[in-house]
Design an enzyme around this catalytic site. Structure first.
Site, mmCIF file in Angstrom:
data_model
loop_
_atom_site.group_PDB
_atom_site.id
_atom_site.type_symbol
_atom_site.label_atom_id
_atom_site.label_comp_id
_atom_site.label_asym_id
_atom_site.label_seq_id
_atom_site.Cartn_x
_atom_site.Cartn_y
_atom_site.Cartn_z
ATOM 1 N N GLU A 165 2.196 2.169 -4.132
ATOM 2 C CA GLU A 165 0.739 2.654 -3.996
ATOM 3 C C GLU A 165 0.015 1.827 -3.059
ATOM 4 O OE1 GLU A 165 -1.482 2.101 -7.959
ATOM 5 O OE2 GLU A 165 -3.171 1.968 -6.939
ATOM 6 N N ARG A 215 -8.121 0.163 0.662
ATOM 7 C CA ARG A 215 -8.746 -0.834 0.795
ATOM 8 C C ARG A 215 -8.768 -1.405 2.347
ATOM 9 N NH1 ARG A 215 -7.798 -4.313 -4.655
ATOM 10 N NH2 ARG A 215 -7.562 -2.558 -6.011
ATOM 11 N N LYS A 243 -4.155 5.879 -15.257
ATOM 12 C CA LYS A 243 -4.030 4.431 -14.817
ATOM 13 C C LYS A 243 -5.117 3.562 -15.765
ATOM 14 C CE LYS A 243 -5.323 1.357 -10.932
ATOM 15 N NZ LYS A 243 -4.927 0.924 -9.847
HETATM 16 C C1 3PG Z 1 -5.240 -2.305 -7.981
HETATM 17 O O1 3PG Z 1 -5.717 -2.016 -7.307
HETATM 18 O O2 3PG Z 1 -4.404 -1.683 -8.953
HETATM 19 C C2 3PG Z 1 -5.248 -3.853 -8.464
HETATM 20 O O3 3PG Z 1 -6.098 -4.680 -7.654
HETATM 21 C C3 3PG Z 1 -3.945 -4.392 -8.365
HETATM 22 O O4 3PG Z 1 -4.155 -5.554 -9.296
HETATM 23 P P1 3PG Z 1 -3.710 -7.367 -9.011
HETATM 24 O O5 3PG Z 1 -3.957 -7.608 -7.784
HETATM 25 O O6 3PG Z 1 -4.192 -7.879 -10.349
HETATM 26 O O7 3PG Z 1 -1.970 -6.839 -9.494
#
Ligand code: 3PG
Length: 213
Positions: free
Chosen positions: A42, A46, A130
Site C-alpha cells: 500500500e 503522504r 480497513k
Molecule cells: C497507515 O497508514 O495505514 C498507518 O500509518 C500504518 O500504521 P503503522 O505505521 O502503525 O503500521
C-alpha cells in the site's frame, strides 16, 4: 471473497510504504518485499510522487499487488489508477472516494472504526474494510465487537501492528490481512538496508503461514 481480496488474504500482511525518493527506492523495495514473501504494497500518498512509486513497483515486479494508501481526493484516485494501482485505501470513509472508485471500477478499502462508518460502507457491498488506526481505536477487542452486527465484512487492521501482535490479529477469523509499516521503516529505506526489510518480511510471512497453515 473476490480474487484480489483472496490474494491479499493469502499473503496476510500488507506493507504500508512511504517513499521520499521513488526513483531511487521503489525498485529495490519492490524486489525486497517479493523476496521476503510479501508481494503486496500500500503506497501512501503522504509522500509526493506516490503515483511514480506505484508505476515503478509494478514495472519492477509485475506480479506484485500494488495499491495506493492515504488517498484523500478523487484526483489522487485518478493518479493512482493511471499509475497502475490495483486498489485504493483511505484512512476514513469517503462518499467521494467510494463513488470515484466505483466509477473507475477500482477496489476500495475505506477506513472505518465506528458502527456509523461500517453502516455507511454497507450499501457499497465491500467485502473488506480497513480498520484504522487499529490499536489506538480499540484493537482486536473492538474489531470482534463490531463483527457481531456487521458479520458481512472482513477487516484489514492497520496502525500499531507489529511482529509482537501480528499472530494475535491473524488468529481472528474476521481478519482478512494486517497492514503495517513496521517492516519498511523510514531509516532502513533511507539507508538501503534491504536485507533487514527482507528479514522482517520473512518473519511476518512465517507467522502468516504458521497461523493460517
Ligand atoms: C497507515 O497508514 O495505514 C498507518 O500509518 C500504518 O500504521 P503503522 O505505521 O502503525 O503500521
Amino acid at each position: 471473497m473476490n480474487a484480489l481480496n483472496e490474494a491479499i488474504s493469502k499473503i496476510g500482511v500488507v506493507p504500508v510504504i512511504k517513499l521520499n525518493n521513488p526513483e531511487r527506492d521503489a525498485a529495490p523495495l519492490a524486489k525486497a518485499l517479493c523476496e521476503g514473501g510479501l508481494p503486496v504494497a500500500e503506497v501512501t500518498f503522504r509522500a509526493a510522487g506516490a503515483d511514480k512509486a506505484i508505476r515503478i513497483m509494478k514495472e519492477t515486479c509485475p506480479d506484485m499487488i500494488v495499491g495506493a494508501g492515504t488517498v484523500l481526493t478523487a484526483e489522487q484516485v485518478h493518479a493512482a489508477v493511471d499509475a497502475g494501482a490495483q486498489f485504493i485505501v483511505s484512512p476514513g470513509f469517503s462518499y467521494v472516494l467510494a463513488d470515484t472508485c466505483k466509477e473507475l471500477n477500482i477496489p476500495y478499502f475505506p477506513g472505518v472504526t465506528t458502527p456509523t462508518e461500517y453502516q455507511m460502507a454497507l450499501p457499497y457491498g465491500y467485502e473488506v474494510l480497513k480498520f484504522f488506526p487499529a490499536e489506538q481505536s480499540g484493537g482486536l477487542a473492538k474489531i470482534k465487537a463490531m463483527s457481531a452486527p456487521f458479520p458481512m465484512f472482513k477487516i484489514m487492521p492497520t496502525g500499531g501492528i507489529s511482529l509482537k501482535n501480528l499472530e494475535e490479529y491473524l488468529s481472528c477469523p474476521v481478519i482478512a490481512a494486517c497492514g503495517g509499516s513496521y517492516m519498511v521503516k523510514a531509516e532502513d529505506i533511507e539507508s538501503g538496508n534491504w536485507e533487514k526489510i527482507i528479514d522482517l518480511c520473512k518473519q511476518s510471512r512465517e507467522i502468516v503461514d504458521r497461523v493460517r497453515g
